[in-house]
Every structure is written in C-alpha cells, then in structure tokens.
Design a protein around this motif. Structure first.
Motif, PDB file in Angstrom:
ATOM      1  N   LEU A 143       0.866  -1.177   0.000  1.00  0.00           N
ATOM      2  CA  LEU A 143       0.000   0.000   0.000  1.00  0.00           C
ATOM      3  C   LEU A 143       0.900   1.223   0.000  1.00  0.00           C
ATOM      4  CD1 LEU A 143      -2.562  -1.116   2.728  1.00  0.00           C
ATOM      5  CD2 LEU A 143      -2.812  -1.272   0.257  1.00  0.00           C
ATOM      6  N   VAL A 144       0.655   2.145  -0.928  1.00  0.00           N
ATOM      7  CA  VAL A 144       1.521   3.306  -1.079  1.00  0.00           C
ATOM      8  C   VAL A 144       0.680   4.579  -1.109  1.00  0.00           C
ATOM      9  CG1 VAL A 144       3.242   4.439  -2.552  1.00  0.00           C
ATOM     10  CG2 VAL A 144       3.164   1.945  -2.427  1.00  0.00           C
ATOM     11  N   VAL A 145       1.034   5.534  -0.279  1.00  0.00           N
ATOM     12  CA  VAL A 145       0.468   6.879  -0.350  1.00  0.00           C
ATOM     13  C   VAL A 145       1.484   7.686  -1.145  1.00  0.00           C
ATOM     14  CG1 VAL A 145      -0.227   8.925   0.941  1.00  0.00           C
ATOM     15  CG2 VAL A 145      -0.661   6.637   1.890  1.00  0.00           C
ATOM     16  N   THR A 146       1.037   8.235  -2.284  1.00  0.00           N
ATOM     17  CA  THR A 146       1.988   8.927  -3.152  1.00  0.00           C
ATOM     18  C   THR A 146       1.359  10.156  -3.800  1.00  0.00           C
ATOM     19  OG1 THR A 146       3.499   8.674  -5.023  1.00  0.00           O
ATOM     20  CG2 THR A 146       1.424   7.475  -5.167  1.00  0.00           C
ATOM     21  N   HIS A 147       2.211  11.097  -4.146  1.00  0.00           N
ATOM     22  CA  HIS A 147       1.821  12.254  -4.943  1.00  0.00           C
ATOM     23  C   HIS A 147       2.569  12.227  -6.273  1.00  0.00           C
ATOM     24  CE1 HIS A 147      -0.451  14.149  -1.725  1.00  0.00           C
ATOM     25  NE2 HIS A 147       0.515  13.778  -0.913  1.00  0.00           N
ATOM     26  N   SER A 148       3.277  11.155  -6.525  1.00  0.00           N
ATOM     27  CA  SER A 148       4.106  11.039  -7.718  1.00  0.00           C
ATOM     28  C   SER A 148       3.395  10.228  -8.797  1.00  0.00           C
ATOM     29  CB  SER A 148       5.434  10.350  -7.355  1.00  0.00           C
ATOM     30  OG  SER A 148       6.106   9.969  -8.526  1.00  0.00           O
ATOM     31  N   PRO A 149       3.195  10.808  -9.983  1.00  0.00           N
ATOM     32  CA  PRO A 149       2.546  10.044 -11.048  1.00  0.00           C
ATOM     33  C   PRO A 149       3.386   8.846 -11.510  1.00  0.00           C
ATOM     34  CG  PRO A 149       3.339  12.157 -11.875  1.00  0.00           C
ATOM     35  CD  PRO A 149       3.519  12.169 -10.385  1.00  0.00           C
ATOM     36  N   GLN A 150       4.721   8.978 -11.430  1.00  0.00           N
ATOM     37  CA  GLN A 150       5.584   7.862 -11.832  1.00  0.00           C
ATOM     38  C   GLN A 150       5.391   6.663 -10.907  1.00  0.00           C
ATOM     39  OE1 GLN A 150       6.562  11.038 -11.397  1.00  0.00           O
ATOM     40  NE2 GLN A 150       8.235  11.599 -12.754  1.00  0.00           N
ATOM     41  N   VAL A 151       5.176   6.920  -9.641  1.00  0.00           N
ATOM     42  CA  VAL A 151       4.943   5.842  -8.676  1.00  0.00           C
ATOM     43  C   VAL A 151       3.521   5.311  -8.840  1.00  0.00           C
ATOM     44  CG1 VAL A 151       4.781   5.279  -6.216  1.00  0.00           C
ATOM     45  CG2 VAL A 151       6.676   6.694  -7.060  1.00  0.00           C
ATOM     46  N   ALA A 152       2.552   6.210  -8.924  1.00  0.00           N
ATOM     47  CA  ALA A 152       1.149   5.803  -9.027  1.00  0.00           C
ATOM     48  C   ALA A 152       0.881   4.982 -10.286  1.00  0.00           C
ATOM     49  CB  ALA A 152       0.252   7.036  -9.002  1.00  0.00           C
ATOM     50  N   ALA A 153       1.554   5.312 -11.383  1.00  0.00           N
ATOM     51  CA  ALA A 153       1.317   4.616 -12.645  1.00  0.00           C
ATOM     52  C   ALA A 153       1.668   3.134 -12.583  1.00  0.00           C
ATOM     53  CB  ALA A 153       2.107   5.302 -13.761  1.00  0.00           C
ATOM     54  N   ARG A 154       2.510   2.735 -11.639  1.00  0.00           N
ATOM     55  CA  ARG A 154       2.921   1.332 -11.516  1.00  0.00           C
ATOM     56  C   ARG A 154       1.929   0.473 -10.736  1.00  0.00           C
ATOM     57  NH1 ARG A 154       7.964  -0.300 -13.813  1.00  0.00           N
ATOM     58  NH2 ARG A 154       9.094   1.602 -14.275  1.00  0.00           N
ATOM     59  N   ALA A 155       0.978   1.110 -10.077  1.00  0.00           N
ATOM     60  CA  ALA A 155       0.074   0.377  -9.191  1.00  0.00           C
ATOM     61  C   ALA A 155      -0.943  -0.457  -9.967  1.00  0.00           C
ATOM     62  CB  ALA A 155      -0.651   1.353  -8.270  1.00  0.00           C
TER      63      ALA A 155
END
Length: 190
Positions: A143-155
């Motif tokens: 589970l990841v809380v992120t504001h980064s689109p590069q990180v979010a795109a991998r989910a």
C-alpha cells in the motif's frame, strides 16, 4: 553464588558472541544487497553500512552485547554517520525502500505500507522507486500513499483520497478509481 554468577556470565558471553558473529554475517549480506539497490534509486554515490558496536558491560542486555546501527555517507568524501542524521527526507525514504526490498524475501510479511516514499524526488528517481514498489508487490501486498505520477502509474489498483471541510468539519473520502478515472488522476498528478 559467586561461582554460579561467574558461570552464568561466561555462558552469557559465549551466547552473546555467537549472536554478535551472526549479526556480522547478516550485516555483510544486508550491506551488499542494499548497495545493489542504491544506484537505481539515484543514490549511486551513497554508501550504506550496518555498524556493530560492542557495548560496555553495564549496557549488556537480553539482546546481546552489541548494538546495531545503520550508517551512511551520501556524498563522496563525507564521513559515515547514523542514517537518520545523514540522509535528507527523500534520501531516507529511498534508503528505507532499499532496505525493504532486500529484507522482503527474508521475512514472512503479508503487507508493506509506504507513506510518501517518494518525498523530495521526481523524474527518473520516482520511476525507479515505482519499479521497486511494483517488484515488491509481486510477493506481498504493498500500500503506497503517493503524490508522484511515476509511482502511481505502476500500481495495480488505485484509490483517490480526498479531504473536504464543510461547516468547520473535515472529512476524508476514499474511492476506488476505474480505468478512466485512474488515467485522469495520473494526468492530473502530472
């Protein structure tokens, strides 16, 4: 009583030495594993080491007679120091991610939670963080809380967390995003 105390101390010292030696072996493996993860996380100039210090007798405990600390140097020529004091927020988050990646295969964890592991990073570094999180998610729930689109795109799944204040009361809503909403949210983050 003196003979029993002396025997107990000798037994403790032998057991503590075995524990210390095992820690030294594990530390070497951990250091090598973390070193492999640093360059892709854009910490190619950083050095990480697990330091073991023999404590004075009054600090011995059931945990042994040595203390384990993580140390780092983030720039060439700078001295090693405690990781928590040496690393910036973004660097600390990436060191912790490297540690979690290396340790994930050695623990029976079912869920890992990262709260803003992408703090202070962007671009290729954020992409490297996202790739490692994706790799971790193959074996455990992440589970990841992120504001980064590069990180979010991998989910694999996305939820949007939104806060709203009405009449002085703040509420938080969490909603699962479908494919179209996911694309729109990642675009908004960009």
């Amino acid at each position: 009583l003196a003979v029993a105390a002396s025997a107990a101390k000798l037994n403790y010292e032998a057991t503590a030495k075995t524990m210390h030696d095992a820690r030294l072996t594990a530390a070497g493996k951990l250091d090598k594993g973390v070193a492999k993860e640093l360059a892709p996380l854009k910490l190619e100039k950083a050095v990480f080491t697990t330091a073991l210090t023999i404590l004075s007798e009054e600090h011995w405990s059931a945990c042994g007679y040595s203390k384990v600390t993580f140390e780092a140097s983030t720039n060439p020529g700078t001295p090693m120091g405690p990781l928590a004091q040496i690393a910036s927020g973004g660097e600390l988050a990436r060191f912790m991610l490297a540690l979690k990646v290396v340790l994930a295969g050695t623990q029976s964890l079912t869920t890992l939670i990262f709260d803003e592991v992408d703090t202070g990073i962007g671009g290729a570094t954020a992409n490297a963080v996202g790739e490692r999180l994706f790799r971790l998610a193959k074996n455990v729930q992440v589970l990841v809380v992120t504001h980064s689109p590069q990180v979010a795109a991998r989910a694999m799944h996305h939820w949007r967390v939104a806060k709203a204040t009405k009449s002085g009361d703040t509420s938080t809503k969490v909603g699962l995003l479908d494919a179209d909403s996911r694309r729109e949210e990642i675009a908004r983050m960009l």
